[in-house]
Design an enzyme around this catalytic site. Structure first.
Site, PDB file in Angstrom:
ATOM      1  N   ASN A 123       0.870  -1.176   0.000  1.00  0.00           N
ATOM      2  CA  ASN A 123       0.000   0.000   0.000  1.00  0.00           C
ATOM      3  C   ASN A 123       0.907   1.226   0.000  1.00  0.00           C
ATOM      4  O   ASN A 123       1.477   1.581   1.023  1.00  0.00           O
ATOM      5  CB  ASN A 123      -0.892  -0.026   1.254  1.00  0.00           C
ATOM      6  CG  ASN A 123      -1.772   1.211   1.348  1.00  0.00           C
ATOM      7  OD1 ASN A 123      -1.812   2.023   0.422  1.00  0.00           O
ATOM      8  ND2 ASN A 123      -2.472   1.356   2.465  1.00  0.00           N
ATOM      9  N   TRP A 124       1.048   1.836  -1.174  1.00  0.00           N
ATOM     10  CA  TRP A 124       1.974   2.965  -1.309  1.00  0.00           C
ATOM     11  C   TRP A 124       1.381   4.261  -0.731  1.00  0.00           C
ATOM     12  O   TRP A 124       2.055   5.281  -0.697  1.00  0.00           O
ATOM     13  CB  TRP A 124       2.362   3.168  -2.778  1.00  0.00           C
ATOM     14  CG  TRP A 124       3.357   2.154  -3.282  1.00  0.00           C
ATOM     15  CD1 TRP A 124       3.906   1.125  -2.556  1.00  0.00           C
ATOM     16  CD2 TRP A 124       3.941   2.077  -4.591  1.00  0.00           C
ATOM     17  NE1 TRP A 124       4.786   0.422  -3.333  1.00  0.00           N
ATOM     18  CE2 TRP A 124       4.829   0.971  -4.586  1.00  0.00           C
ATOM     19  CE3 TRP A 124       3.797   2.817  -5.759  1.00  0.00           C
ATOM     20  CZ2 TRP A 124       5.573   0.607  -5.719  1.00  0.00           C
ATOM     21  CZ3 TRP A 124       4.532   2.448  -6.882  1.00  0.00           C
ATOM     22  CH2 TRP A 124       5.414   1.352  -6.863  1.00  0.00           C
ATOM     23  N   LYS A 125       0.117   4.224  -0.369  1.00  0.00           N
ATOM     24  CA  LYS A 125      -0.573   5.404   0.185  1.00  0.00           C
ATOM     25  C   LYS A 125      -0.344   6.618  -0.734  1.00  0.00           C
ATOM     26  O   LYS A 125      -0.262   6.444  -1.948  1.00  0.00           O
ATOM     27  CB  LYS A 125      -0.114   5.647   1.623  1.00  0.00           C
ATOM     28  CG  LYS A 125      -0.277   4.384   2.487  1.00  0.00           C
ATOM     29  CD  LYS A 125      -0.121   4.616   3.956  1.00  0.00           C
ATOM     30  CE  LYS A 125      -0.298   3.302   4.711  1.00  0.00           C
ATOM     31  NZ  LYS A 125      -0.220   3.419   6.150  1.00  0.00           N
ATOM     32  N   GLY A 140       2.852  -1.039   4.403  1.00  0.00           N
ATOM     33  CA  GLY A 140       2.835   0.388   4.089  1.00  0.00           C
ATOM     34  C   GLY A 140       4.244   0.884   3.804  1.00  0.00           C
ATOM     35  O   GLY A 140       4.819   0.612   2.746  1.00  0.00           O
ATOM     36  N   HIS A 155      -9.685   1.461   5.071  1.00  0.00           N
ATOM     37  CA  HIS A 155      -8.403   1.657   5.755  1.00  0.00           C
ATOM     38  C   HIS A 155      -8.600   2.608   6.931  1.00  0.00           C
ATOM     39  O   HIS A 155      -9.375   3.565   6.835  1.00  0.00           O
ATOM     40  CB  HIS A 155      -7.366   2.220   4.771  1.00  0.00           C
ATOM     41  CG  HIS A 155      -5.978   2.149   5.323  1.00  0.00           C
ATOM     42  ND1 HIS A 155      -5.506   3.045   6.245  1.00  0.00           N
ATOM     43  CD2 HIS A 155      -4.982   1.251   5.108  1.00  0.00           C
ATOM     44  CE1 HIS A 155      -4.265   2.713   6.570  1.00  0.00           C
ATOM     45  NE2 HIS A 155      -3.920   1.635   5.897  1.00  0.00           N
ATOM     46  N   SER A 191       3.258  -1.704  10.556  1.00  0.00           N
ATOM     47  CA  SER A 191       4.700  -1.711  10.877  1.00  0.00           C
ATOM     48  C   SER A 191       5.405  -3.012  10.492  1.00  0.00           C
ATOM     49  O   SER A 191       6.299  -3.474  11.203  1.00  0.00           O
ATOM     50  CB  SER A 191       4.920  -1.389  12.365  1.00  0.00           C
ATOM     51  OG  SER A 191       4.546  -0.050  12.619  1.00  0.00           O
ATOM     52  N   GLU A 233      -6.889   4.957   7.999  1.00  0.00           N
ATOM     53  CA  GLU A 233      -6.620   6.369   7.702  1.00  0.00           C
ATOM     54  C   GLU A 233      -7.849   7.031   7.085  1.00  0.00           C
ATOM     55  O   GLU A 233      -8.068   8.233   7.259  1.00  0.00           O
ATOM     56  CB  GLU A 233      -5.390   6.475   6.778  1.00  0.00           C
ATOM     57  CG  GLU A 233      -4.103   6.226   7.557  1.00  0.00           C
ATOM     58  CD  GLU A 233      -2.962   5.642   6.750  1.00  0.00           C
ATOM     59  OE1 GLU A 233      -3.031   5.619   5.506  1.00  0.00           O
ATOM     60  OE2 GLU A 233      -1.987   5.174   7.374  1.00  0.00           O
TER      61      GLU A 233
HETATM   62  P1  13P Z   1       2.860   0.762   7.809  1.00  0.00           P
HETATM   63  O1  13P Z   1       3.396  -0.539   7.260  1.00  0.00           O
HETATM   64  O2  13P Z   1       3.568   1.979   7.306  1.00  0.00           O
HETATM   65  O3  13P Z   1       2.717   0.710   9.298  1.00  0.00           O
HETATM   66  O4  13P Z   1       1.362   0.902   7.218  1.00  0.00           O
HETATM   67  C1  13P Z   1       0.521  -0.171   7.311  1.00  0.00           C
HETATM   68  C2  13P Z   1      -0.684   0.122   6.522  1.00  0.00           C
HETATM   69  O5  13P Z   1      -1.429   1.035   6.836  1.00  0.00           O
HETATM   70  C3  13P Z   1      -0.938  -0.693   5.327  1.00  0.00           C
HETATM   71  O6  13P Z   1      -2.208  -0.477   4.816  1.00  0.00           O
END
Ligand code: 13P
Length: 252
Positions: free
Chosen positions: A12-14, A235, A99, A214, A101
């Site tokens: 997930n590159w966000k 992420g 998600h 994480s 977020e």
């Molecule tokens: P991180 O791996 O940066 O903690 O993010 C996890 C995430 O939100 C994947 O969707």
């Protein structure tokens, strides 16, 4: 350990990545795949702006594409939104929904996630539906209550083992460098499996529950080795191709 399904590793590159740099990363991933044996399904969910260029280069690589969200209507006057069939048009096979977020920052509730999942399934997309508790909820014995509510309300009638993956992403583990213990992950995955088995008969007692929060190359092997972890949603570590590849090699 042998599992019912080949593991799935989802990047997930966000909201990260400009065209040139991202296509370079994608090229590196494609080269790595050509050179080695890959023991898992790989899905990349880039920002929407990269989908078209990636879609052109993806056939034959074995990598699949996913969107990070979609709207709950098919099309129309929804400025700034993107529809499930637009994702399909970019040869996406997956979409991440719910998600944390988006649940937190954009106030997206499980009912909305449910509508988005319905239209995604109608378009033939597989949904990756995220659920997870906050630290406050965990500390107050509410984690399972919250997870149960999110699972039962976010997954629509159309959900089944073939078109739905549940991603357990504790909110407090996302982007913090903190992860639950292996026992805590196993317990929550067990719980999600139980909820699905007893309340969602269409799954026939099978569900893919993946972990996110994480993940890095140091913790990925142990987490993937938990009996009921069907894959990882990665992420930050997925933005660094070498690190992402080390995670993939955990299962190769
Ligand atoms: P991180 O791996 O940066 O903690 O993010 C996890 C995430 O939100 C994947 O969707």
């Amino acid at each position: 350990m042998s599992k019912k399904f080949a593991p799935i590793i989802i990047a997930n590159w966000k909201m990260n990545g400009l065209l040139l740099d991202s296509m370079q990363k994608f090229k590196q991933i494609r080269n790595n795949i050509q050179e080695g044996l890959v023991g898992c399904e790989i899905v990349i969910c880039p920002p929407f702006t990269l989908l078209r260029d990636m879609a052109e280069k993806i056939p034959g690589t074995g990598v699949k594409l996913g969107g990070q969200n979609c709207h709950h209507e098919g099309n129309g006057a929804f400025t700034g939104e993107i529809s499930a069939n637009m994702l399909k048009d970019m040869i996406c096979e997956y979409v991440i929904l719910g998600h944390s977020e988006r649940r937190t920052n954009l106030n997206e509730g499980s009912e909305l996630v449910n509508k988005k999942a319905t239209i995604s399934h109608n378009e033939g997309l597989s949904t990756i539906i995220c659920v997870g508790e906050t630290m406050y909820e965990r500390n107050n014995e509410l984690a399972k209550v919250v997870i149960r509510e999110q699972v039962l309300h976010s997954l629509p009638q159309s959900s089944n083992i073939n078109n739905t993956i549940i991603a357990y992403e504790p909110v407090w583990a996302i982007g913090t460098g903190e992860t639950p213990t292996l026992e805590q992950i196993e317990e929550m995955h067990d719980y999600i499996e139980d909820v699905v088995a007893s309340e969602l008969p269409k799954f026939g007692g099978n569900v893919r529950v993946i972990y996110g929060g994480s993940i890095n190359s140091k913790n990925s092997a142990a987490i993937l080795n938990i009996k009921n972890v069907a894959g990882l949603l990665v992420g930050r570590a997925s933005l660094d191709v070498d690190e992402f590849w080390r995670i993939i090699e955990t299962v190769s």
